[in-house]
Design an enzyme around this catalytic site. Structure first.
Site, PDB file in Angstrom:
ATOM      1  N   ARG A  90       0.855  -1.193   0.000  1.00 43.34           N
ATOM      2  CA  ARG A  90       0.000   0.000   0.000  1.00 43.34           C
ATOM      3  C   ARG A  90       0.895   1.248   0.000  1.00 43.34           C
ATOM      4  O   ARG A  90       0.634   2.219  -0.686  1.00 43.34           O
ATOM      5  CB  ARG A  90      -0.920  -0.001   1.226  1.00 43.34           C
ATOM      6  CG  ARG A  90      -1.982  -1.098   1.197  1.00 43.34           C
ATOM      7  CD  ARG A  90      -2.842  -1.064   2.441  1.00 43.34           C
ATOM      8  NE  ARG A  90      -3.881  -2.094   2.438  1.00 43.34           N
ATOM      9  CZ  ARG A  90      -3.802  -3.228   3.113  1.00 43.34           C
ATOM     10  NH1 ARG A  90      -2.709  -3.492   3.825  1.00 43.34           N
ATOM     11  NH2 ARG A  90      -4.769  -4.113   3.087  1.00 43.34           N
ATOM     12  N   ASP A 150     -11.408  -4.078   7.579  1.00 44.75           N
ATOM     13  CA  ASP A 150     -10.494  -5.010   8.270  1.00 44.75           C
ATOM     14  C   ASP A 150     -11.224  -5.786   9.365  1.00 44.75           C
ATOM     15  O   ASP A 150     -10.999  -6.988   9.546  1.00 44.75           O
ATOM     16  CB  ASP A 150      -9.308  -4.228   8.866  1.00 44.75           C
ATOM     17  CG  ASP A 150      -8.431  -3.603   7.778  1.00 44.75           C
ATOM     18  OD1 ASP A 150      -7.878  -2.507   8.000  1.00 44.75           O
ATOM     19  OD2 ASP A 150      -8.325  -4.212   6.691  1.00 44.75           O
ATOM     20  N   ARG A 153     -13.265  -8.493   7.772  1.00 46.45           N
ATOM     21  CA  ARG A 153     -12.393  -9.600   7.356  1.00 46.45           C
ATOM     22  C   ARG A 153     -12.038 -10.472   8.564  1.00 46.45           C
ATOM     23  O   ARG A 153     -12.051 -11.698   8.487  1.00 46.45           O
ATOM     24  CB  ARG A 153     -11.138  -9.050   6.690  1.00 46.45           C
ATOM     25  CG  ARG A 153     -11.392  -8.485   5.300  1.00 46.45           C
ATOM     26  CD  ARG A 153     -10.207  -7.739   4.711  1.00 46.45           C
ATOM     27  NE  ARG A 153     -10.414  -7.483   3.265  1.00 46.45           N
ATOM     28  CZ  ARG A 153      -9.618  -6.723   2.517  1.00 46.45           C
ATOM     29  NH1 ARG A 153      -8.559  -6.115   3.071  1.00 46.45           N
ATOM     30  NH2 ARG A 153      -9.876  -6.543   1.232  1.00 46.45           N
ATOM     31  N   HIS A 177      -4.081   1.024   8.419  1.00 42.95           N
ATOM     32  CA  HIS A 177      -4.565   0.047   7.416  1.00 42.95           C
ATOM     33  C   HIS A 177      -3.363  -0.508   6.666  1.00 42.95           C
ATOM     34  O   HIS A 177      -3.148  -0.238   5.499  1.00 42.95           O
ATOM     35  CB  HIS A 177      -5.545   0.733   6.454  1.00 42.95           C
ATOM     36  CG  HIS A 177      -6.120  -0.192   5.429  1.00 42.95           C
ATOM     37  ND1 HIS A 177      -6.725  -1.392   5.749  1.00 42.95           N
ATOM     38  CD2 HIS A 177      -6.177  -0.081   4.084  1.00 42.95           C
ATOM     39  CE1 HIS A 177      -7.111  -1.986   4.644  1.00 42.95           C
ATOM     40  NE2 HIS A 177      -6.806  -1.202   3.610  1.00 42.95           N
TER      41      HIS A 177
END
Ligand code: TXD
Length: 306
Positions: A90, A150, A153, A177
């Site tokens: 990222r 998140d 998940r 994140h």
């Protein structure tokens, strides 16, 4: 409510579609898609206006590349930016996406000066900071979506491990994140009963949660987009309905470091950053953020509109 979406790509178009299908769509009068690829925005807006008509909803959907169509909008979602390719982190997107988000945020500040900006572009927490600085908006009107993704998940991992329904599971992921995200081990409940995990089990659900993003990039060749879009729709629902519910969003507090925190949202953005006793590790990670963000030039707009 008028909702603008910058970036009519995978996430942007699915945010619009999710809003049209939502149970609170009657609160939305107009959706505008803006994209640097003008025909993409116009074409998807036309298709989405037909989807709205299929469901007999009264939402006007427009598209284009001119930010003027966002004049006076209430909420503007920024999804524009490069997505990760296989093997990319990222943070590899930081420089290029910071430039894109800075330019867009400054434009939003001029055309929709009282809007709430919701970020999804990666690296998310850095983009929240970039939008805050370049829009000149107060902290409460800048919100980043990642914690809800998140945490969802993580719930899927727990559901698979414990063979439990998702709706019975409470689980939270806070912080950044990226691989520094923090799974709150003591805040996992099934039917309101605290769940104990063996060391091996907790490592497994933690690693799997952190690896969901890269796993999907490897499978699809691009980032996940349906669940991220769902996270944005969930945030917009909270802003519109002002339900007394706590979400996890990347927001900025007095530390000036954006990351996933427990918040309550309302029509002007963040109503409250809920007090929580975060770990030492959580705050120690701020140094990593401050080190990284130093390399990013962000022209700050001084007009902090109220
Ligand atoms: O949980 C999260 N926050 C993350 C976010 C989860 C998954 C994906 N994450 C990131 O969202 C991803 O790494 C990207 O940075 C963004 C958007 O992902 P998406 O999948 O929607 O990317 P697309 O499909 O490439 O769409 C991006 C669109 C595309 O149509 C471009 O033409 C447009 O953005 N774009 C622009 N529009 C306006 N202005 C500028 N400058 C611009 N640059 C690109």
């Amino acid at each position: 409510m008028k909702i603008g979406i910058i970036g009519a790509g995978n996430i942007g178009a699915n945010v619009a579609y999710g809003l049209i299908c939502s149970e609170f769509s009657d609160k939305i009068s107009q959706i505008a898609l803006v994209d640097i690829v003008e025909n993409l925005a116009i074409g998807k807006a036309l298709d989405l206006s037909h989807a709205s008509a299929v469901f007999e909803k009264d939402i006007k959907v427009i598209g284009g590349s001119d930010y003027a169509i966002l004049s006076g909008y209430d909420i503007v979602v920024i999804t524009a930016g490069q997505t990760r390719k296989a093997g990319q982190s990222r943070e590899d997107l930081l420089k290029i996406n910071a430039k894109i988000v800075a330019e867009i945020s400054a434009k939003i500040a001029n055309i929709a000066p009282n809007s709430v900006i919701i970020l999804v572009t990666n690296p998310l927490d850095f983009m929240v900071y970039t939008a805050y600085k370049s829009s000149g908006f107060p902290k409460n009107r800048i919100i980043g979506m990642a914690g809800e993704l998140d945490s969802a998940r993580l719930k899927c991992e727990i559901s698979n491990l414990k063979n439990e329904k998702i709706s019975h599971i409470k689980a939270s992921v806070v912080g950044f994140h990226n691989d520094k995200m923090e799974i709150l081990k003591d805040e996992i409940f099934i039917d309101n009963k605290k769940v104990e995990f063996s060391g091996k089990e907790f490592d497994e659900i933690s690693q799997n949660t952190k690896n969901c993003g890269p796993k999907i990039v490897n499978l699809l060749g691009t980032s996940a987009f349906l669940a991220p879009a769902s996270g944005i729709v969930k945030i917009i629902k909270q802003i519109i309905t002002e339900e007394d519910k706590t979400l996890i969003c990347s927001v900025i507090d007095e530390s000036e470091v954006p990351c996933g925190r427990f918040v309550k949202l309302g029509k002007f953005g963040v109503k409250e950053i809920v007090k929580f006793n975060y770990s030492q590790n959580f705050t120690q990670n701020f140094a990593y953020f401050k080190e990284k963000i130093k390399n990013i030039e962000i022209k700050t707009q001084n007009k902090e509109t109220k």
